[in-house]
Scaffold this active site. Structure first.
Site, PDB file in Angstrom:
ATOM      1  N   CYS A   1       2.544   1.129   8.193  1.00 22.71           N
ATOM      2  CA  CYS A   1       2.297   2.437   7.574  1.00 22.71           C
ATOM      3  C   CYS A   1       1.472   3.353   8.475  1.00 22.71           C
ATOM      4  O   CYS A   1       1.250   4.518   8.147  1.00 22.71           O
ATOM      5  CB  CYS A   1       1.599   2.270   6.222  1.00 22.71           C
ATOM      6  SG  CYS A   1      -0.145   1.854   6.355  1.00 22.71           S
TER       7      CYS A   1
ATOM      8  N   CYS B   1      -0.883  -1.733  10.776  1.00 21.23           N
ATOM      9  CA  CYS B   1       0.158  -1.842   9.758  1.00 21.23           C
ATOM     10  C   CYS B   1       1.301  -0.883  10.087  1.00 21.23           C
ATOM     11  O   CYS B   1       1.102   0.134  10.752  1.00 21.23           O
ATOM     12  CB  CYS B   1      -0.434  -1.521   8.399  1.00 21.23           C
ATOM     13  SG  CYS B   1       0.763  -1.643   7.062  1.00 21.23           S
TER      14      CYS B   1
ATOM     15  N   CYS C   1      -2.839  -5.038   4.089  1.00 21.82           N
ATOM     16  CA  CYS C   1      -3.233  -3.719   4.572  1.00 21.82           C
ATOM     17  C   CYS C   1      -4.062  -3.051   3.473  1.00 21.82           C
ATOM     18  O   CYS C   1      -3.591  -2.913   2.341  1.00 21.82           O
ATOM     19  CB  CYS C   1      -1.998  -2.877   4.884  1.00 21.82           C
ATOM     20  SG  CYS C   1      -2.415  -1.160   5.258  1.00 21.82           S
TER      21      CYS C   1
ATOM     22  N   GLU D   1     -15.743 -14.017  -0.120  1.00 17.85           N
ATOM     23  CA  GLU D   1     -14.797 -15.104  -0.295  1.00 17.85           C
ATOM     24  C   GLU D   1     -15.537 -16.420  -0.486  1.00 17.85           C
ATOM     25  O   GLU D   1     -16.620 -16.611   0.049  1.00 17.85           O
ATOM     26  CB  GLU D   1     -13.893 -15.219   0.937  1.00 17.85           C
ATOM     27  CG  GLU D   1     -12.786 -14.193   0.950  1.00 17.85           C
ATOM     28  CD  GLU D   1     -12.007 -14.232   2.246  1.00 17.85           C
ATOM     29  OE1 GLU D   1     -10.795 -14.428   2.198  1.00 17.85           O
ATOM     30  OE2 GLU D   1     -12.620 -14.059   3.319  1.00 17.85           O
TER      31      GLU D   1
ATOM     32  N   ASP E   1     -16.933  -9.550   4.597  1.00 17.59           N
ATOM     33  CA  ASP E   1     -16.045 -10.513   5.234  1.00 17.59           C
ATOM     34  C   ASP E   1     -16.854 -11.297   6.250  1.00 17.59           C
ATOM     35  O   ASP E   1     -17.560 -10.718   7.076  1.00 17.59           O
ATOM     36  CB  ASP E   1     -14.877  -9.802   5.927  1.00 17.59           C
ATOM     37  CG  ASP E   1     -13.885 -10.812   6.503  1.00 17.59           C
ATOM     38  OD1 ASP E   1     -13.543 -11.761   5.784  1.00 17.59           O
ATOM     39  OD2 ASP E   1     -13.484 -10.665   7.667  1.00 17.59           O
TER      40      ASP E   1
ATOM     41  N   CYS F   1      -2.034   0.516   2.399  1.00 17.85           N
ATOM     42  CA  CYS F   1      -0.811   0.580   1.596  1.00 17.85           C
ATOM     43  C   CYS F   1      -0.562  -0.684   0.780  1.00 17.85           C
ATOM     44  O   CYS F   1       0.315  -0.699  -0.082  1.00 17.85           O
ATOM     45  CB  CYS F   1       0.398   0.870   2.492  1.00 17.85           C
ATOM     46  SG  CYS F   1       0.871  -0.555   3.501  1.00 17.85           S
TER      47      CYS F   1
ATOM     48  N   ASP G   1     -11.900  -7.385  10.601  1.00 16.36           N
ATOM     49  CA  ASP G   1     -12.863  -7.815   9.594  1.00 16.36           C
ATOM     50  C   ASP G   1     -13.176  -6.698   8.593  1.00 16.36           C
ATOM     51  O   ASP G   1     -13.429  -6.948   7.417  1.00 16.36           O
ATOM     52  CB  ASP G   1     -14.159  -8.289  10.260  1.00 16.36           C
ATOM     53  CG  ASP G   1     -13.934  -9.533  11.107  1.00 16.36           C
ATOM     54  OD1 ASP G   1     -12.958 -10.262  10.843  1.00 16.36           O
ATOM     55  OD2 ASP G   1     -14.725  -9.762  12.048  1.00 16.36           O
TER      56      ASP G   1
HETATM   57 ZN   LIG Z   1      -0.248  -0.321   5.524  1.00 17.13          ZN
END
Ligand SMILES: [Zn+2]
Length: 368
Positions: A345, A343, A324, A271, A186, A327, A352
């Site tokens: 979760c 997140c 994320c 990317e 990244d 998850c 990054d």
């Molecule tokens: Zn998550």
């Protein structure tokens, strides 16, 4: 067939410097002359792209009768000026670049010449070049015997250092390597990248960052001096020297980082960034924007391909930062100032690093 370029410093004599200056001047003259003509035809026919594409490009030969001094320099350099302009024009037409601009005498000067009947040769401590004959060279590394020299680009920096970049061609057919080790990168704002495997940031060395600070300081001094004065000129050379030093340090760093990755991994995923838009959006300083990422990508690609390895670029709209990596949930909002990804979760990671894991995963999906 593969290509590799070798760059060495050269030390021309005073007489050779005169001829070099003349050649730089002629190449620039022909380039600008052709560009003026081309600009005219462009304005005339710009409504009709098909006609424009078919129009013949001006050739350097037609100027030689009017400007006889053009005959004094290596004619291949003028032919290459035409090729360069053609390439710049093509890039413009195909949307990769802006309309070509005129060459100015204050910028870095260069010209390219080609090998014809042994006109270019490396001899002990010297390089034989067309018209110049023997020029002293500091050849700090050998060019392997199976490499064939194709062309040479001679350049002069703003601080009057001379270099020759020797382009070679050699037989090489890489065997495609099975992907076992893969990494996602990244782009990192205040470093170069963060990788998915270690989560570490590849950061520029401290001396490089210090040199950037010094450059900013010297530039401020320059801006306070009276333009054209003796002191201004002295300072201008100092700034130009620093620019060169920094560019070399950066290139060196990018080579080292791309080398490490190309040895360690069989496939690198990143990317497909539009650096121009990005440097504007992130408000980078001009001297820092410098296209380091583009250069890094180029180095990395050829280092990987040489070994039959892969570089995968994923779509720039892929939500690498907002997803994320634990998850798979995608956030609706994520501001640039949020450096830690959290997140619902319960997963928490450096922003990054989280993105680099997602990039790797997307690469794996594309490979399958
Ligand atoms: Zn998550």
């Amino acid at each position: 067939m593969a290509n590799k370029a070798y760059k060495f410093r050269i030390y021309p004599t005073a007489a050779q410097c005169v001829l070099l200056a003349k050649t730089f001047g002629c190449v620039r003259f022909v380039y600008n002359k052709m560009l003026t003509e081309r600009k005219g035809t462009y304005e005339q026919h710009k409504e009709n792209k098909e006609t424009l594409k078919k129009l013949k490009f001006p050739t350097p030969a037609k100027y030689k009768d009017e400007f006889t001094w053009l005959k004094e320099v290596d004619s291949l350099t003028l032919a290459n000026a035409q090729l360069n302009l053609q390439k710049a024009y093509k890039n413009f037409f195909e949307g990769r670049a802006e309309f070509p601009v005129f060459k100015n005498r204050k910028a870095r000067q260069s010209y390219t010449t080609n090998v014809v009947n042994g006109n270019i040769m490396l001899l002990d401590g010297y390089i034989k070049l067309p018209k110049l004959k023997l020029v002293k060279i500091k050849q700090h590394r050998d060019i392997p015997a199976h490499h064939i020299i194709k062309s040479c680009t001679i350049s002069r920096t703003k601080t009057d250092k001379y270099y020759v970049s020797i382009l070679t061609e050699y037989e090489h057919q890489p065997v495609s390597k099975e992907v076992q080790h893969i990494v996602g990168l990244d782009f990192s704002m205040n470093g170069l990248f963060v990788d998915s495997e270690t989560g570490k940031k590849a950061n520029y060395p401290r001396f490089y960052r210090q040199a950037l600070e010094k450059l900013a300081k010297e530039q401020r001094i320059l801006s306070r001096r009276k333009k054209g004065s003796h002191r201004w000129n002295k300072q201008r050379l100092k700034v130009a020297g620093l620019h060169e030093k920094i560019a070399n340090q950066r290139k060196d760093f990018l080579h080292k980082e791309s080398y490490k990755l190309s040895k360690r991994y069989d496939c690198v995923v990143m990317e497909d960034l539009n650096m121009k838009g990005m440097s504007q959006a992130l408000n980078f300083g001009k001297s820092v924007a410098d296209n380091a990422w583009g250069m890094f990508t180029t180095f990395l690609r050829y280092k990987l391909e040489k070994q039959g390895k892969k570089l995968i670029k994923i779509d720039k709209w892929f939500p690498s930062s907002k997803t994320c990596s634990c998850c798979g949930q995608v956030k609706a909002e994520l501001s640039l100032s949020e450096r830690t990804f959290q997140c619902e979760c319960g997963f928490t990671a450096d922003r990054d690093h989280n993105a680099s894991i997602n990039i790797k995963r997307e690469g794996l999906r594309l490979l399958a």
